[in-house]
Write an enzyme that holds these catalytic residues in place. Structure first.
Site, PDB file in Angstrom:
ATOM      1  N   HIS A   1       0.791  -1.232   0.000  1.00  0.00           N
ATOM      2  CA  HIS A   1       0.000   0.000   0.000  1.00  0.00           C
ATOM      3  C   HIS A   1       0.823   1.282   0.000  1.00  0.00           C
ATOM      4  O   HIS A   1       0.275   2.362  -0.168  1.00  0.00           O
ATOM      5  CB  HIS A   1      -0.974   0.011   1.186  1.00  0.00           C
ATOM      6  CG  HIS A   1      -2.329   0.561   0.804  1.00  0.00           C
ATOM      7  ND1 HIS A   1      -3.463   0.348   1.564  1.00  0.00           N
ATOM      8  CD2 HIS A   1      -2.715   1.327  -0.231  1.00  0.00           C
ATOM      9  CE1 HIS A   1      -4.486   0.960   0.993  1.00  0.00           C
ATOM     10  NE2 HIS A   1      -4.072   1.561  -0.115  1.00  0.00           N
TER      11      HIS A   1
ATOM     12  N   ASP B   1      -6.939  -6.346   2.592  1.00  0.00           N
ATOM     13  CA  ASP B   1      -7.086  -6.766   3.995  1.00  0.00           C
ATOM     14  C   ASP B   1      -8.250  -6.076   4.706  1.00  0.00           C
ATOM     15  O   ASP B   1      -8.512  -6.342   5.884  1.00  0.00           O
ATOM     16  CB  ASP B   1      -5.767  -6.619   4.793  1.00  0.00           C
ATOM     17  CG  ASP B   1      -5.379  -5.179   5.109  1.00  0.00           C
ATOM     18  OD1 ASP B   1      -4.159  -4.931   5.245  1.00  0.00           O
ATOM     19  OD2 ASP B   1      -6.256  -4.296   5.251  1.00  0.00           O
TER      20      ASP B   1
END
Ligand SMILES: N[C@](CCCC[B-](O)(O)O)(CCN1CCCCC1)C(=O)O
Ligand SMILES: [Mn+2]
Ligand SMILES: [Mn+2]
Ligand SMILES: [Mn+2]
Length: 305
Positions: free
Chosen positions: A96, A229
Site C-alpha cells: 500500500h 485486507d
C-alpha cells in the site's frame, strides 16, 4: 468504461516477500478478459519495472525510504499517463505504499480529488509515529496537506507535494488503528467508518453517509484505494497483515458497486494481495479471484446479471 491497468510489482513498503506477485496473480485470475466480457475497453500498460537501490539504510525507523520513494515516482508518472490517455486507472499492487504515487499522479491530472480508503488499517502513520517503520502504514501522511509539517525530509521523497485535504478523505473498514494514528484522525477530523459503524449502520447507510460527506460541497472525482485486507481473512486470506472481523465478500463488493454508480470513480488501487501469505495454493487463487471481483464491481458488474 475505458480502463487502463498498471501493474506495480513492489514489496519494499513492508517486510513480507510475495506481495510483488500481486499484479500477475490478479491478471492470471482473468481480470482483462472479465472486464472486456462486461463491455469495458481495456488497455493493459503492463508491469512497471522497479530498479533496486543499494545500501538503502533506514532513516530513523523508516525502512527502505530510497527504493520506496523512487518506485512511487514511477507510479505517479504512470498513473498520470493513464489518466491523460483518458482511462479510469486501475493500479494493481504491490503493497500500500504505492498509494503515494497513485494518488499523487492522479492529483497531478485532477487536482481536486476525494479519497475513499478501504482498509483494516488507517495507513496514516508519519515516519515519526510509525511503530514499525514500514512505509505501507504511512502513505496517507505524505499526501494530506494538514500533515505536511509533521513529515521529515526523506531521500527520494522530495518530489512529493501533499495534494489531498483531510476533509476529502473517508475511511471504511478500520479495525486496527495505532494510537498515534487515532490521534491524527481525530485531530484532523477525518471521516471514518470503522467496522463498528459498518455493523451499526449497515454498509448501505455507510455508503450513503460517505457520499453525503465527500460530496457535501462540490462533487469531486473519486480515488478508491482498496486494501484487500479490509475484507475478512476468511474472504481474503492471502495478505500480509490480516485482521479478523473484516468486511464480508458482499459488503466488499457492495462498496465497489456503490462507488461505480456514483459515476465519479476516476482511479482505483487494489493492493496487498500476497500469494505467499496463503497457507494453501487455493487460498492464493481465491484471494486473487476476490480482487478481480472488486475491480469488476468498480466497472459495472452487478450481481443481478
Ligand atoms: N499500522 C501498522 C500496520 C500497517 C498496515 C499497512 B496496510 O494497511 O497497507 O496493510 C502496524 C500495525 N500494528 C503494529 C503493532 C502491533 C499490531 C499491529 C504499521 O505498520 O504502521
Ligand atoms: Mn491494511
Ligand atoms: Mn491533539
Ligand atoms: Mn493499507
Amino acid at each position: 468504461h475505458s480502463v487502463g491497468i498498471i501493474g506495480a510489482p513492489f514489496s519494499k513498503g513492508q517486510p513480507r516477500d510475495g506481495v510483488q506477485l500481486g499484479p500477475d496473480v490478479i491478471r492470471e485470475a482473468g481480470l482483462v478478459k472479465k472486464l472486456e466480457g462486461q463491455g469495458c475497453v481495456v488497455k493493459d500498460y503492463g508491469n512497471l519495472i522497479f530498479e533496486d537501490v543499494s545500501n538503502d539504510e533506514p532513516i530513523g525507523r523508516t525502512k527502505q525510504p530510497r527504493v520506496v520513494g523512487l518506485a512511487n515516482k514511477q507510479v505517479a508518472d504512470a498513473v498520470q499517463r493513464v489518466k491523460n490517455d483518458g482511462h479510469t486507472c486501475v493500479m494493481l499492487g504491490g503493497d500500500h505504499s504505492l498509494a503515494i504515487g497513485s494518488i499523487h499522479g492522479h492529483a497531478a491530472y485532477r487536482p481536486e480529488l476525494s479519497v475513499v480508503w478501504v482498509d483494516a488499517h488507517a495507513d496514516i502513520n508519519t515516519p515519526l509515529t510509525s511503530p514499525t517503520g514500514n512505509i505501507h502504514g504511512q502513505p496517507m501522511s505524505y499526501l494530506i496537506r494538514e500533515l505536511c509539517t509533521k513529515i521529515p525530509v526523506l531521500p527520494n521523497f522530495s518530489w512529493i507535494k501533499p495534494c489531498i485535504a483531510a476533509q476529502d478523505v473517508v475511511y471504511i473498514g478500520l479495525r486496527d488503528v495505532d494510537p498515534e494514528e487515532h490521534h491524527i484522525l481525530k485531530h484532523l477530523g477525518i471521516k471514518t467508518f470503522c467496522m463498528t459503524e459498518v455493523d451499526s449502520l449497515g454498509i448501505a447507510k455507510v455508503m450513503e453517509q460517505m457520499c453525503d460527506h465527500i460530496f457535501s460541497k462540490i462533487k469531486k472525482p473519486i480515488h478508491l484505494s482498496y486494501d484487500i485486507d479490509a475484507l475478512d481473512p476468511s474472504v481474503a486470506p492471502a495478505t500480509g497483515t490480516p485482521v479478523i472481523g473484516g468486511l464480508t465478500y458482499r459488503e466488499g463488493i457492495y462498496i465497489t458497486e456503490y462507488v461505480c454508480q456514483t459515476g465519479l470513480l476516476s482511479a482505483v488501487d487494489v493492493v496487498e494481495v500476497n500469494p505467499k501469505q496463503a497457507k494453501r495454493e487455493e487460498e492464493a487463487r481465491f484471494t486473487a479471484n476476490v480482487a478481480v471481483d472488486l475491480v469488476l464491481g468498480c466497472f459495472g458488474r452487478v450481481r443481478e446479471g
